[in-house]
Design a protein around this motif. Structure first.
Motif, mmCIF file in Angstrom:
data_model
loop_
_atom_site.group_PDB
_atom_site.id
_atom_site.type_symbol
_atom_site.label_atom_id
_atom_site.label_comp_id
_atom_site.label_asym_id
_atom_site.label_seq_id
_atom_site.Cartn_x
_atom_site.Cartn_y
_atom_site.Cartn_z
ATOM 1 N N GLU A 140 2.324 14.187 -8.349
ATOM 2 C CA GLU A 140 3.467 15.220 -8.467
ATOM 3 C C GLU A 140 3.914 15.523 -9.996
ATOM 4 O O GLU A 140 4.016 16.653 -10.314
ATOM 5 N N ASP A 141 4.052 14.337 -10.844
ATOM 6 C CA ASP A 141 4.576 14.550 -12.090
ATOM 7 C C ASP A 141 3.322 15.247 -12.963
ATOM 8 O O ASP A 141 3.836 16.191 -13.721
ATOM 9 N N GLU A 142 2.100 14.939 -12.646
ATOM 10 C CA GLU A 142 0.959 15.820 -13.457
ATOM 11 C C GLU A 142 1.063 17.003 -13.244
ATOM 12 O O GLU A 142 0.909 18.036 -13.994
ATOM 13 N N GLU A 143 1.227 17.290 -11.785
ATOM 14 C CA GLU A 143 1.250 18.945 -11.350
ATOM 15 C C GLU A 143 2.418 19.741 -11.802
ATOM 16 O O GLU A 143 2.167 20.578 -12.120
ATOM 17 N N ARG A 144 3.398 18.784 -11.967
ATOM 18 C CA ARG A 144 4.672 19.462 -12.625
ATOM 19 C C ARG A 144 4.666 19.725 -13.935
ATOM 20 O O ARG A 144 4.760 20.697 -14.361
ATOM 21 N N LYS A 145 3.984 18.808 -14.687
ATOM 22 C CA LYS A 145 3.525 19.082 -16.102
ATOM 23 C C LYS A 145 2.789 20.067 -16.332
ATOM 24 O O LYS A 145 2.634 20.748 -17.061
ATOM 25 N N GLN A 146 1.613 20.116 -15.524
ATOM 26 C CA GLN A 146 0.579 21.260 -15.563
ATOM 27 C C GLN A 146 1.207 22.665 -15.244
ATOM 28 O O GLN A 146 0.966 23.609 -15.893
ATOM 29 N N ARG A 147 2.082 22.796 -14.153
ATOM 30 C CA ARG A 147 2.909 23.991 -14.079
ATOM 31 C C ARG A 147 3.947 24.406 -15.131
ATOM 32 O O ARG A 147 3.759 25.732 -15.557
ATOM 33 N N LYS A 148 4.335 23.314 -15.554
ATOM 34 C CA LYS A 148 5.255 23.647 -16.751
ATOM 35 C C LYS A 148 4.480 24.195 -18.066
ATOM 36 O O LYS A 148 4.938 25.238 -18.557
ATOM 37 N N LYS A 149 3.254 23.602 -18.257
ATOM 38 C CA LYS A 149 2.480 23.960 -19.118
ATOM 39 C C LYS A 149 2.229 25.553 -19.100
ATOM 40 O O LYS A 149 1.835 26.396 -20.009
ATOM 41 N N GLU A 150 1.492 25.916 -17.799
ATOM 42 C CA GLU A 150 1.212 26.901 -17.277
ATOM 43 C C GLU A 150 2.169 28.203 -17.520
ATOM 44 O O GLU A 150 1.798 29.339 -18.072
ATOM 45 N N GLU B 289 0.834 -1.276 -0.068
ATOM 46 C CA GLU B 289 -0.229 0.083 -0.080
ATOM 47 C C GLU B 289 0.936 1.267 0.131
ATOM 48 O O GLU B 289 0.594 2.158 -0.745
ATOM 49 N N PHE B 290 2.022 1.387 0.860
ATOM 50 C CA PHE B 290 2.803 2.253 0.592
ATOM 51 C C PHE B 290 3.655 2.516 -0.429
ATOM 52 O O PHE B 290 3.636 3.778 -1.076
ATOM 53 N N ARG B 291 3.930 1.570 -1.190
ATOM 54 C CA ARG B 291 4.447 1.690 -2.477
ATOM 55 C C ARG B 291 3.335 2.079 -3.551
ATOM 56 O O ARG B 291 3.711 3.150 -4.480
ATOM 57 N N GLN B 292 2.192 1.664 -3.488
ATOM 58 C CA GLN B 292 1.124 2.122 -4.329
ATOM 59 C C GLN B 292 0.713 3.552 -3.996
ATOM 60 O O GLN B 292 0.695 4.485 -4.891
ATOM 61 N N GLU B 293 0.760 3.734 -2.946
ATOM 62 C CA GLU B 293 0.748 5.431 -2.604
ATOM 63 C C GLU B 293 1.856 6.181 -3.088
ATOM 64 O O GLU B 293 1.907 7.292 -3.375
ATOM 65 N N ARG B 294 2.976 5.589 -2.792
ATOM 66 C CA ARG B 294 4.213 6.484 -3.336
ATOM 67 C C ARG B 294 4.198 6.488 -4.845
ATOM 68 O O ARG B 294 4.279 7.724 -5.202
ATOM 69 N N LEU B 295 3.703 5.586 -5.691
ATOM 70 C CA LEU B 295 3.717 5.677 -7.002
ATOM 71 C C LEU B 295 2.589 6.710 -7.445
ATOM 72 O O LEU B 295 2.765 7.275 -8.487
ATOM 73 N N GLU B 296 1.554 6.452 -6.783
ATOM 74 C CA GLU B 296 0.316 7.451 -7.208
ATOM 75 C C GLU B 296 0.873 8.881 -6.643
ATOM 76 O O GLU B 296 0.429 9.905 -7.535
ATOM 77 N N ARG B 297 1.457 9.141 -5.683
ATOM 78 C CA ARG B 297 1.927 10.376 -5.424
ATOM 79 C C ARG B 297 2.704 10.892 -6.470
ATOM 80 O O ARG B 297 2.683 12.087 -6.792
ATOM 81 N N LYS B 298 3.685 10.061 -6.721
ATOM 82 C CA LYS B 298 4.730 10.370 -7.852
ATOM 83 C C LYS B 298 4.052 10.651 -9.049
ATOM 84 O O LYS B 298 4.303 11.984 -9.696
#
Length: 531
Positions: free
Chosen positions: A467-477, A455-464
């Protein structure tokens, strides 16, 4: 005033067979050529070696240190050289091997430097418990629980009564009785140290009423001041009156709660041998490297109590006591009811070895018969359980139901099996059920840990991923904003350029207009001159 005594449920009156080993004082066992020191002689985690093969060690030197909370160190019983660190047979019901440090003794018995603590009364209880822990002291009544833990009352708890258990209720065993008889002051000194560690208000030393000499030795050793807070009590010789919960019930009338501890009723209970070891550790700086052991039974020529170094092979003690090795007798560590068979006499004495018993093999093995529901097992059970129900559910491997009948309150005293007319080995079924439940709990803990890790690994992957989506979104903006700023900047530049062009055109137009006016004036002047 004489203390009122209560009675626990059930129990048995058994032949004592204690006089045989009490005929002579304690003898010191000879130092064997080789000592086998197991790394785990206590409940909890084994100690971790800190010596190397070929290294010379001194008597009392630490061989292995504790790595977990429920653990204690192990020390060298004599001086010598570490021969090997490997798996060897140990005294255990499983008959399996375990890691041991083997020492070739050099015969010099040379001590390491010791650090007595005569100022123990000035120490904080926590510091005193640490000294006791570093001495490797465990409960010497048979359980082997680290003593420093039982001496920790915990925050907010008040210990009303400290009990020293000298009630050797099981037949044949006399090592505690002879210790009380010959070393009463040592036991009292250990109790005073324990009292300081737990800050107990009242102290009781309990022993059975079939040991009058031991009782008199203690009574004479107590000072008048000590008699004001230390009470000597003789309890009835009924098996298993030496059980912790049963003894507390006899002395105080209080019941230790199911799945609870004596601490829950403001009581601490220790063995007299443990108290003697505590006295040695504090007053002399000696770690726990020896103990009294009863060697007795029908095949023993000279039943005795010996002062034995930890790690001494059973065979050395048996030889010293005139053992007749024959196939008609088996060796048991402990008493005839709660002890267990020892596969080979080569196993070593450990901190919980109180007795080596030579016991006659049964001429014929009794075939267990069906239970006739006589109820004798329930009548004698000191824990007030229903052994018959425990038997049925343990046999059916219904481990949920067997726990509903408080399996873990069973002290495995063997009273039920002793009186069973059908010769059902009831205790074996209870031990089997406990072992299986513990194994299931271990597997469950492993599964829970694996699930948590997954569960921790899944949470870590989902968090990553988030974070990647948020980083891409910030980059787009940022890119969009950058493009917008660039477009605005270009527009501003164009507007500036157009304005500059317009100003330039205006200046040119103005300049051209000025030039035209000047030309007109020149023409007019020329016309006038011509006229």
């Amino acid at each position: 005033m004489k203390r009122r005594l209560w009675h626990f449920h059930g129990g048995l009156r058994l032949p004592g067979h204690k006089a045989e080993s009490m005929q002579e004082p304690v003898h010191t066992a000879t130092i064997p050529p080789q000592l086998i020191v197991p790394l785990q002689q206590h409940i909890g985690e084994p100690a971790e070696p800190e010596v190397e093969v070929g290294q010379r060690v001194l008597k009392g030197q630490r061989l292995a240190h504790a790595t977990e909370y429920v653990s204690v160190p192990v020390h060298a019983p004599t001086s010598g050289t570490v021969r090997t660190i490997d798996d060897y047979p140990i005294p255990h019901p499983s008959g399996l091997q375990a890691p041991c440090i083997v020492i070739d003794s050099d015969g010099e018995d040379e001590w390491t430097e010791l650090t007595p603590r005569p100022d123990y009364a000035d120490l904080e209880p926590s510091a005193l418990r640490n000294v006791i822990r570093e001495a490797g002291i465990v409960g010497m009544g048979g359980a082997g629980f680290p003593a420093f833990i039982k001496l920790n009352a915990g925050p907010g708890n008040v210990i009303d009564t400290l009990i020293l258990n000298g009630a050797e209720c099981e037949p044949y065993i006399t090592c505690d009785a002879i210790l009380i008889q010959e070393q009463p002051r040592r036991i009292i000194d250990g109790m005073l140290i324990m009292r300081h560690a737990v800050q107990a208000r009242h102290c009781i030393i309990a022993l059975e009423d079939n040991q009058p000499r031991a009782y008199e030795s203690l009574r004479e050793a107590l000072s008048d001041e000590e008699k004001t807070f230390i009470e000597l009590v003789q309890v009835p010789t009924i098996y298993p009156s030496g059980g912790e919960k049963q003894l507390i019930k006899i002395l105080t009338g209080k019941e230790v709660p199911s799945h609870g501890l004596p601490l829950d009723i403001n009581t601490v209970c220790h063995n007299v041998g443990t108290a003697a070891a505590v006295a040695d550790a504090i007053h002399h700086g000696k770690p726990l490297i020896s103990r009294y052991v009863t060697v007795t039974g029908e095949a023993i020529g000279q039943p005795s109590n010996l002062d034995v170094l930890i790690g001494t092979p059973f065979s050395a003690l048996l030889e010293q006591c005139g053992w007749r090795d024959d196939k008609d007798h088996e060796l048991i560590m402990g008493g005839p009811l709660m002890g267990f068979n020892v596969a080979t006499p080569g196993v070593p004495v450990i901190k919980t070895t109180n007795c080596i018993l030579s016991w006659p093999r049964a001429a014929e093995q009794h075939t267990p018969m069906p239970c006739i529901r006589c109820g004798e097992c329930a009548r004698v059970c000191p824990a007030q359980l229903l052994p018959q129900q425990l038997y049925w559910y343990a046999r059916a491997k219904n481990f949920d139901r067997v726990q509903d009948f408080n399996l873990f309150d069973c002290i495995e005293c063997g009273c039920c099996a002793y009186v069973c007319p059908s010769h059902i080995p009831l205790v074996q079924y209870y031990r089997f059920a406990k072992t299986e439940i513990w194994a299931q709990e271990r597997e469950k803990r492993k599964a829970d840990l694996a699930r948590e890790r997954h569960e921790f690994r899944q949470e870590r992957l989902e968090r990553k991923k988030r974070e990647d989506e948020e980083r891409k979104q910030r980059k787009k903006e940022m890119l969009k904003k950058s493009q917008g700023d660039k477009t605005e900047s270009d527009d501003n530049k164009k507007a500036t350029i157009e304005a500059a062009k317009a100003r330039a055109r205006a200046r040119r137009a103005e300049s051209a207009s000025t030039d035209n006016t000047a030309d007109d004036a020149t023409v007019k002047n020329d016309d006038k001159e011509e006229s």
